[in-house]
Design an enzyme around this catalytic site. Structure first.
Site, mmCIF file in Angstrom:
data_model
loop_
_atom_site.group_PDB
_atom_site.id
_atom_site.type_symbol
_atom_site.label_atom_id
_atom_site.label_comp_id
_atom_site.label_asym_id
_atom_site.label_seq_id
_atom_site.Cartn_x
_atom_site.Cartn_y
_atom_site.Cartn_z
ATOM 1 N N LYS A 36 -7.055 1.053 -3.795
ATOM 2 C CA LYS A 36 -6.352 0.384 -2.268
ATOM 3 C C LYS A 36 -6.431 1.529 -1.370
ATOM 4 C CE LYS A 36 -5.059 -2.354 0.663
ATOM 5 N NZ LYS A 36 -3.669 -3.081 0.939
ATOM 6 N N THR B 54 0.950 -1.241 -0.187
ATOM 7 C CA THR B 54 -0.130 0.010 -0.084
ATOM 8 C C THR B 54 0.958 1.085 0.037
ATOM 9 O OG1 THR B 54 -1.880 -1.326 1.396
ATOM 10 C CG2 THR B 54 -1.911 1.037 1.190
ATOM 11 N N LYS C 192 0.402 4.028 9.232
ATOM 12 C CA LYS C 192 1.010 4.335 7.866
ATOM 13 C C LYS C 192 -0.327 4.479 6.838
ATOM 14 C CE LYS C 192 2.255 0.773 5.455
ATOM 15 N NZ LYS C 192 1.764 0.959 3.977
#
Length: 305
Positions: free
Chosen positions: A180, A104, A248
């Site tokens: 995503k 990602t 994150k």
């Protein structure tokens, strides 16, 4: 699968044998591929190879032996290291080989990586994944991919061996990562909301098991509630996806929206919840541990065997 069929398959390498990458490598092996692997923990790679496959000492050595190299690491910085550090994969990948990036990351970074690899004649698929460790091990991931037709022509059977659904979202890198990012917005918000709801119920005196039973059979249920609050009931915060992953990922969500001046109030709140959990020393625990930021609740304890 006979030797002739096996020899017709593209040679595949997997870099990163964490919870997801190990399952993906095993799925490829089960599909008949002779899988090469590399991991920063040599013992993990050697253990995989003992059951079939080959462990390589560096990403570059593995890349030199692969037609399709699948990279399953945590973030863009680690992908950069896999490719461009000394002994990196970029040195070994041959023109026409395909690099499949499953992390990602910022979509604009992914688009730039496609350009950098194209200068070397290497094809690139932007291919983040979803589904968790169990689905990775079963070859049932969802893959959100984008890239050129030539990359798909070589990598399609590899993608299919690792997943139940491969979405082909366009001919340029970045589109897979954009989808995503949206998925991670929802996943992070759903986990945070599930934790908040469970914490409220426990604080109000509802037995956690009863609350879980009712909600998972009611309109308020979500996949994340059903999956992650089961960890809370078990008192087991062994990380399948850690708190710091969502620090994150939700950070990437917010970063991607900022240039568009697009407000994301729910994502921002969820990000703060995961940041609070991480700052409290919970960053390496399962992401369901975000429930521990709520005061005055008596969480279920692990069952002692």
């Amino acid at each position: 699968m006979n030797d002739q069929d096996r020899s017709a398959l593209p040679r595949v390498g997997v870099v990163g044998l964490g919870a997801m990458g190990l399952g993906m490598a095993r799925s490829l092996r089960a599909a008949g591929y002779d899988v090469g692997v590399h991991d920063l923990r040599p013992d993990v790679a050697a253990r995989f190879a003992r059951d079939g496959g080959t462990a390589f000492a560096s990403p570059g050595a593995l890349a030199a032996d692969a037609d399709v190299l699948v990279c399953v690491v945590v973030n863009a910085a680690q992908v950069e290291s896999v490719l461009f550090d000394a002994g990196g994969a970029a040195e070994g990948l041959r023109p026409g080989a395909v690099f499949v990036m499953c992390s990602t990351v910022d979509p604009s970074w992914s688009a730039r990586l496609e350009e950098r690899l194209a200068e070397r004649g290497v094809l690139y698929l932007d291919a983040p994944i979803s589904g968790g460790a169990a689905r990775a091990a079963a070859g049932e991931l969802t893959m959100m991919t984008s890239g050129p037709a030539a990359a798909y022509a070589l990598a399609d059977p590899v993608l299919d061996a690792m997943s139940s659904t491969v979405y082909r979202l366009g001919g340029k890198a970045g589109l897979g990562s954009k989808v995503k990012i949206v998925n991670q917005l929802l996943a992070g918000v759903h986990i945070a909301a599930a934790a908040e709801a469970m914490a409220l119920g426990i604080r109000a005196g509802v037995p956690a098991e009863a609350l879980y039973e009712v909600i998972t059979h009611s309109a308020g249920n979500s996949w994340m509630f059903e999956n992650r609050m089961a960890h809370v009931l078990d008192g087991d915060y062994t990380p399948l996806s850690a708190v710091d992953i969502f620090v994150k990922d939700l950070g990437l969500v917010l970063d991607s929206a900022r240039p568009e001046r697009f407000p994301l109030p729910l994502a921002a709140t969820a990000h703060q919840m995961f940041l609070q959990a991480s700052a409290s020393g919970l960053g390496a625990e399962d992401d369901s541990a975000v429930i521990k930021i709520f005061p005055g609740i008596d969480l279920p304890k692990p069952v002692e065997g």
